[in-house]
Design a protein around this motif. Structure first.
Motif: not given
Length: 441
Positions: A20, A24, A28, A157-158, A160-161, A164-165, A296
């Motif tokens: 996972k 990411l 990312g 992870v943070v 990339t979220v 994408v958001g 990122n």
């Protein structure tokens, strides 16, 4: 023939990247700052059909990605393309130049992202001098990199979220515009009248391809992945597929909400969608999202640069000191320091636009070498199971890279050849230095 590769137990990297986290990492790195700036340029090339070159670029990227999937699962060792070239061609100069091309592209990208971070995006939030801000940014990225791959990927992870958001937010805002009758969905199939559609798509695909590069950096963290033979192909193809889907949706959304001539050449095309939607969102919010996307991309590329330097050092292509790792963190601290200093020097030299074009050219050289290497190494067998790409894919990968090379300008070729000449000099100096101790004995 069976080949095995292992680093010394006391100087190996820690396997801490799950499937996972690897997914990411790739997502990312691909969903970097490029899409936030390139949509306007694509609109200038093809008109409203922005999604077409994005889809073409995705298909071209998947060809070379299949070669990476086979080689990474076959030889899961840090170093990536340079290690593959060493095994395939057994020519130290060729291997060095492949690794050097990747490394030069990486440190230049990090420098460019630092400049992007400290420019207009940051200026919309705080008033600070760009150059000092870029240097401080690089130091912070290096410190996070040195803490360890797991901490770095948790931060990824943070970010990339959020990345994408931010892109999905553009899609949602375009839906708002369309819902109130202000959008024009017919624009998504309209091409620019300035040139033939095929010529426009090809020219735009070269630019769009830049938005998909980044997947290759994952090869340099394979040594730190858990069960890479199983997790890497899923993460690689999954990450590219999701990124491609998001990009196509963004292309459709932008064309629907905003006329192509309105964003052609814009440095912040996605901000135009926010403005047209007029839902009360301040512009600085999207500037913050763009900053996170840039940060990122810089972090993940910096990780690649340090791991590539480490891998080349363990292969004898760079001085052994660059292969040293921190005793407890198990991170290549010397490689991190050196690559950060080089990026700082590039930041101080400026000229971001011309170096960015050279990055693409250097990566195409790397991709050609990797696609050829996967065919050469078919005769080499390993003890573990690995992904195997259909033979036609690496062949088409070479053809696609050559086609993209033909679209580059002469000035970009000159700069790339100068960089490669510097690499040859560095290689010869390193070889000579390594022979002195042997001669002394």
């Amino acid at each position: 023939m069976t080949t095995t590769t292992s680093a010394p137990a006391g100087n190996s990297l820690r396997r801490a990247i799950s499937g996972k986290l690897l997914f990411l990492f790739i997502l990312g790195d691909v969903l970097g700052a490029g899409i936030y700036a390139l949509v306007g340029v694509l609109a200038g090339e093809v008109g409203g059909a922005i999604w077409v070159p994005l889809l073409v670029a995705l298909l071209l990227a998947l060809l070379t990605a299949s070669s990476y999937a086979e080689l990474v699962t076959k030889y899961p060792k840090a170093g990536g393309a340079a290690v593959f070239a060493q095994r395939a061609f057994n020519r130290p100069l060729v291997s060095f130049l492949v690794g050097f091309s990747m490394l030069a592209a990486g440190v230049t990208s990090v420098a460019g992202l630092a400049l992007a971070f400290s420019g207009d995006y940051l200026g919309a939030l705080v008033d600070v001098p760009p150059l000092p801000a870029a240097l401080v940014f690089l130091v912070l990225v290096a410190l996070l990199n040195a803490r360890g791959i797991k901490d770095s990927l948790r931060a990824n992870v943070v970010m990339t979220v959020i990345e994408v958001g931010g892109l999905l937010l553009v899609v949602a805002l375009a839906a708002v515009v369309l819902g109130r009758g202000d959008g024009s969905p017919g624009r998504v199939v309209e091409f620019s009248a300035d040139q033939a559609p095929v010529a426009g798509i090809l020219a735009a695909a070269v630019l769009a391809f830049y938005s998909f590069v980044g997947f290759e950096t994952s090869a340099n963290v394979a040594e730190e992945a858990v069960d890479p033979s199983r997790t890497y192909p899923r993460a690689l193809f999954g990450g590219l597929a999701v990124a491609g889907l998001v990009y196509v949706l963004v292309g459709l959304a932008v064309s629907t909400a905003v006329a192509p001539e309105q964003i052609a050449g814009s440095d912040g095309p996605l901000l135009e969608v926010v403005r047209v939607a007029d839902v009360g969102m301040p512009g600085w919010v999207y500037s913050l999202i763009a900053l996170i996307a840039v940060a990122n991309g810089a972090l993940l590329t910096a990780i690649m640069c340090s791991r590539l330097t480490y891998g080349m050092a363990t292969e004898g292509l760079l001085p052994p000191v660059l292969g040293r790792v921190l005793p407890h963190r198990r991170t290549p601290w010397v490689a991190i320091v050196v690559t950060t200093l080089v990026s700082m020097a590039l930041v101080a030299s400026g000229d971001l636009a011309t170096l960015a074009a050279t990055v693409v050219l250097l990566l195409l050289f790397v991709f050609i070498a990797t696609n050829v290497a996967v065919l050469v190494l078919r005769r080499d067998r390993v003890e573990h199971r690995h992904f195997r790409a259909p033979t036609v894919l690496p062949v088409l990968g070479v053809v696609s890279c050559v086609a993209l090379l033909t679209q580059q300008e002469a000035g970009v070729w000159v700069r790339a050849l100068v960089l490669l000449a510097i690499g040859v000099v560095l290689f010869l100096v390193t070889r000579r230095a390594s022979r002195r101790p042997a001669a002394a004995r």
